[in-house]
Design a protein around this motif. Structure first.
Motif, PDB file in Angstrom:
ATOM      1  N   SER A 152      14.733 -48.428  45.660  1.00 21.41           N
ATOM      2  CA  SER A 152      15.755 -48.414  44.599  1.00 21.41           C
ATOM      3  C   SER A 152      15.433 -47.439  43.472  1.00 21.41           C
ATOM      4  O   SER A 152      16.266 -47.199  42.597  1.00 21.41           O
ATOM      5  N   ILE A 153      14.227 -46.871  43.450  1.00 17.72           N
ATOM      6  CA  ILE A 153      13.853 -45.979  42.342  1.00 17.72           C
ATOM      7  C   ILE A 153      14.526 -44.616  42.510  1.00 17.72           C
ATOM      8  O   ILE A 153      14.919 -44.216  43.621  1.00 17.72           O
ATOM      9  N   GLU A 154      14.645 -43.911  41.401  1.00 12.98           N
ATOM     10  CA  GLU A 154      15.204 -42.558  41.428  1.00 12.98           C
ATOM     11  C   GLU A 154      14.077 -41.579  41.750  1.00 12.98           C
ATOM     12  O   GLU A 154      13.035 -41.571  41.098  1.00 12.98           O
ATOM     13  N   ILE A 155      14.294 -40.766  42.744  1.00 15.79           N
ATOM     14  CA  ILE A 155      13.256 -39.854  43.221  1.00 15.79           C
ATOM     15  C   ILE A 155      13.497 -38.459  42.618  1.00 15.79           C
ATOM     16  O   ILE A 155      14.576 -37.877  42.775  1.00 15.79           O
ATOM     17  N   THR A 156      12.482 -37.977  41.956  1.00 15.32           N
ATOM     18  CA  THR A 156      12.558 -36.638  41.348  1.00 15.32           C
ATOM     19  C   THR A 156      11.996 -35.590  42.306  1.00 15.32           C
ATOM     20  O   THR A 156      11.358 -35.928  43.310  1.00 15.32           O
ATOM     21  N   GLU A 157      12.193 -34.304  41.936  1.00 18.10           N
ATOM     22  CA  GLU A 157      11.655 -33.230  42.758  1.00 18.10           C
ATOM     23  C   GLU A 157      10.132 -33.256  42.775  1.00 18.10           C
ATOM     24  O   GLU A 157       9.503 -33.003  43.814  1.00 18.10           O
ATOM     25  N   GLU A 158       9.540 -33.583  41.610  1.00 15.34           N
ATOM     26  CA  GLU A 158       8.084 -33.647  41.545  1.00 15.34           C
ATOM     27  C   GLU A 158       7.558 -34.715  42.502  1.00 15.34           C
ATOM     28  O   GLU A 158       6.520 -34.522  43.168  1.00 15.34           O
ATOM     29  N   MET A 159       8.261 -35.847  42.589  1.00 19.60           N
ATOM     30  CA  MET A 159       7.843 -36.937  43.477  1.00 19.60           C
ATOM     31  C   MET A 159       7.951 -36.516  44.945  1.00 19.60           C
ATOM     32  O   MET A 159       7.086 -36.841  45.761  1.00 19.60           O
ATOM     33  N   GLU A 160       8.993 -35.778  45.270  1.00 20.44           N
ATOM     34  CA  GLU A 160       9.150 -35.307  46.646  1.00 20.44           C
ATOM     35  C   GLU A 160       8.031 -34.344  47.028  1.00 20.44           C
ATOM     36  O   GLU A 160       7.486 -34.413  48.142  1.00 20.44           O
ATOM     37  N   VAL A 161       7.665 -33.442  46.067  1.00 21.24           N
ATOM     38  CA  VAL A 161       6.582 -32.490  46.320  1.00 21.24           C
ATOM     39  C   VAL A 161       5.265 -33.229  46.500  1.00 21.24           C
ATOM     40  O   VAL A 161       4.483 -32.927  47.420  1.00 21.24           O
ATOM     41  N   LEU A 162       5.013 -34.209  45.649  1.00 20.67           N
ATOM     42  CA  LEU A 162       3.775 -34.971  45.748  1.00 20.67           C
ATOM     43  C   LEU A 162       3.702 -35.721  47.074  1.00 20.67           C
ATOM     44  O   LEU A 162       2.643 -35.780  47.718  1.00 20.67           O
ATOM     45  N   ALA A 163       4.816 -36.310  47.502  1.00 23.08           N
ATOM     46  CA  ALA A 163       4.869 -37.029  48.772  1.00 23.08           C
ATOM     47  C   ALA A 163       4.564 -36.092  49.932  1.00 23.08           C
ATOM     48  O   ALA A 163       3.838 -36.448  50.873  1.00 23.08           O
ATOM     49  N   CYS A 164       5.095 -34.849  49.860  1.00 22.93           N
ATOM     50  CA  CYS A 164       4.849 -33.885  50.931  1.00 22.93           C
ATOM     51  C   CYS A 164       3.369 -33.497  50.973  1.00 22.93           C
ATOM     52  O   CYS A 164       2.781 -33.364  52.055  1.00 22.93           O
ATOM     53  N   ASN A 165       2.754 -33.333  49.797  1.00 28.52           N
ATOM     54  CA  ASN A 165       1.335 -32.994  49.742  1.00 28.52           C
ATOM     55  C   ASN A 165       0.474 -34.115  50.317  1.00 28.52           C
ATOM     56  O   ASN A 165      -0.496 -33.860  51.054  1.00 28.52           O
ATOM     57  N   LYS A 166       0.810 -35.344  49.965  1.00 26.89           N
ATOM     58  CA  LYS A 166       0.029 -36.476  50.475  1.00 26.89           C
ATOM     59  C   LYS A 166       0.162 -36.595  51.996  1.00 26.89           C
ATOM     60  O   LYS A 166      -0.793 -36.968  52.682  1.00 26.89           O
ATOM     61  N   LYS A 167       1.326 -36.279  52.512  1.00 29.61           N
ATOM     62  CA  LYS A 167       1.502 -36.302  53.960  1.00 29.61           C
ATOM     63  C   LYS A 167       0.590 -35.265  54.621  1.00 29.61           C
ATOM     64  O   LYS A 167      -0.021 -35.547  55.664  1.00 29.61           O
ATOM     65  N   GLY A 168       0.465 -34.050  53.998  1.00 23.53           N
ATOM     66  CA  GLY A 168      -0.421 -33.025  54.537  1.00 23.53           C
ATOM     67  C   GLY A 168      -1.865 -33.482  54.560  1.00 23.53           C
ATOM     68  O   GLY A 168      -2.595 -33.261  55.545  1.00 23.53           O
TER      69      GLY A 168
END
Length: 381
Positions: free
Chosen positions: A42-58
């Motif tokens: 339910s939270i609002e996802i920002t661009e910074e959060m998307e970038v961080l999520a992609c980095n953590k996946k790497g």
């Protein structure tokens, strides 16, 4: 002699006990209530959060290549927290749980991924693999087949072939169990219906016997259809009137029995042939005559009696019936012994009721011509 012991009831076998299932490669299930962060969709996802999520996946992918599965789970969990609506992150973490042999944790992540994307082939693939590790062959075959339909790969093909034989055995066993249960329920239902029919038939027979017993009771206590006497509540009278035959207090058209002169019969209410209430002969002697009483307890004779007293013309129906003729001949003799010729209403067609003597009634002697008879067989001379 000692009684034989009752046989012990048959115990139903465990549904899986008679199945030959290959459980090689299965593992002990991990706790289903383990701490496992799922993210807040339910939270609002920002661009910074998307970038961080992609980095953590790497970082997680590097940990997987190094065989460091615990760190891989931590990195993927951080990625999920920053982008909780990305179904692929849950499926990737599920694949790591499979490598760690935690099938229940993997199933939980796959369920989360499918809720976000019902067409996630990776989610069905890893959930199917988790079910296989738990020995849930039927569920494993279903999920792996569904994943292959969405996005085919060679790994799934091998896993489907491994799961299929056991899955088919389980499915056939379930169908047989359902069929036996249906047959058992159908048998129980038929038995209930049969029992209800038998009880209904028993009640019907008991009611028929009760009615037959009541109909054959006869005198005393009430002739069939009457209460406390002859039909219609007879106590010196016949049906249809409170003291005489149907009509105006006596038999129609005569003031007495059919085939008699008006006022014929000079006896009292206590003597055979004597006038009773309403100008008719008193028939109370029938109750005191054991032979007549016994005959009237015969249903056939009782029925004839009712029909004849209601309509004397019915006498013709019974002229060849020896039982009925014998009773009514005796009744006619009873009337004849206490009244003049023609005093009895009973006589079979073509006969003359016996004479019991001349009437002493002045009215009867005064009439030189008797009234014509209403009884079958013609006038009485």
């Amino acid at each position: 002699m000692e009684p034989e012991p009752e046989p012990e009831p048959e115990l139903e076998s465990d549904p899986e006990s008679d199945l030959d299932i290959n459980m090689d490669g299965c593992v002990e299930p991990d706790p289903e209530d383990q701490d496992q962060e799922m993210g807040d969709s339910s939270i609002e996802i920002t661009e910074e959060m998307e970038v961080l999520a992609c980095n953590k996946k790497g970082e997680a992918m590097e940990a997987i290549r190094d065989g460091n599965f615990e760190d891989a789970v931590k990195h993927l969990t951080e990625a999920i927290k920053n982008n909780p609506v990305h179904a692929m992150l849950y499926a990737k973490r599920a694949s790591v749980y499979i490598k760690m042999q935690k099938p229940n944790a993997a199933i939980k992540d796959c369920n989360g991924a499918i809720s976000l994307n019902p067409d996630s082939a990776q989610a069905y693939k890893w959930r199917g693999r988790a079910q296989r590790l738990l020995g849930n062959w039927d569920e494993a075959y279903h999920d792996l087949t569904q994943a292959s339909k969405i996005d085919y790969d060679e790994d799934m093909e091998d896993w489907i072939k491994e799961a299929k034989p056991n899955a088919i055995k389980i499915q056939e066993h379930k169908r047989n169990k359902e069929r036996k249960q249906e047959e058992k329920e159908l048998k129980a239902r038929k038995e209930r219906i049969q029992k209800a029919r038998e009880e209904q038939e028993k009640a019907r027979k008991e009611e028929a016997e009760r009615r037959a017993a009541g109909a054959g009771a006869g005198f005393p206590g009430g002739f069939p259809g009457g209460a406390g006497g002859f039909p219609g509540g007879f106590s010196g009278a016949f049906p249809g009137a409170g003291g005489g035959f149907p009509g105006a207090g006596a038999f129609p058209g005569a003031g007495a029995f059919p085939g008699t002169a008006a006022g014929a019969g000079t006896g009292t209410g206590d003597s055979p042939g004597g006038p009773g209430p309403g100008g008719m002969p008193d028939l109370s002697f029938l109750i005191s005559d054991e032979e007549v009483l016994k005959s009237l307890q015969d249903p056939e004779v009782a029925k004839a009696f009712q029909e004849i007293v209601q309509n004397p013309a019915n006498m013709a129906k019974y002229q060849n019936n020896p039982k009925v003729k014998k009773v009514f001949d005796k009744i006619s003799n009873k009337f004849g012994s206490g009244a003049g010729a023609g005093a009895s209403p009973f006589g079979f067609p073509g006969t003359v009721p016996p004479s019991g003597g001349e009437s002493t009634s002045p009215t009867a002697n005064a009439s030189s011509t008797p009234e014509p008879s209403n009884f079958p067989g013609g006038d009485i001379d």
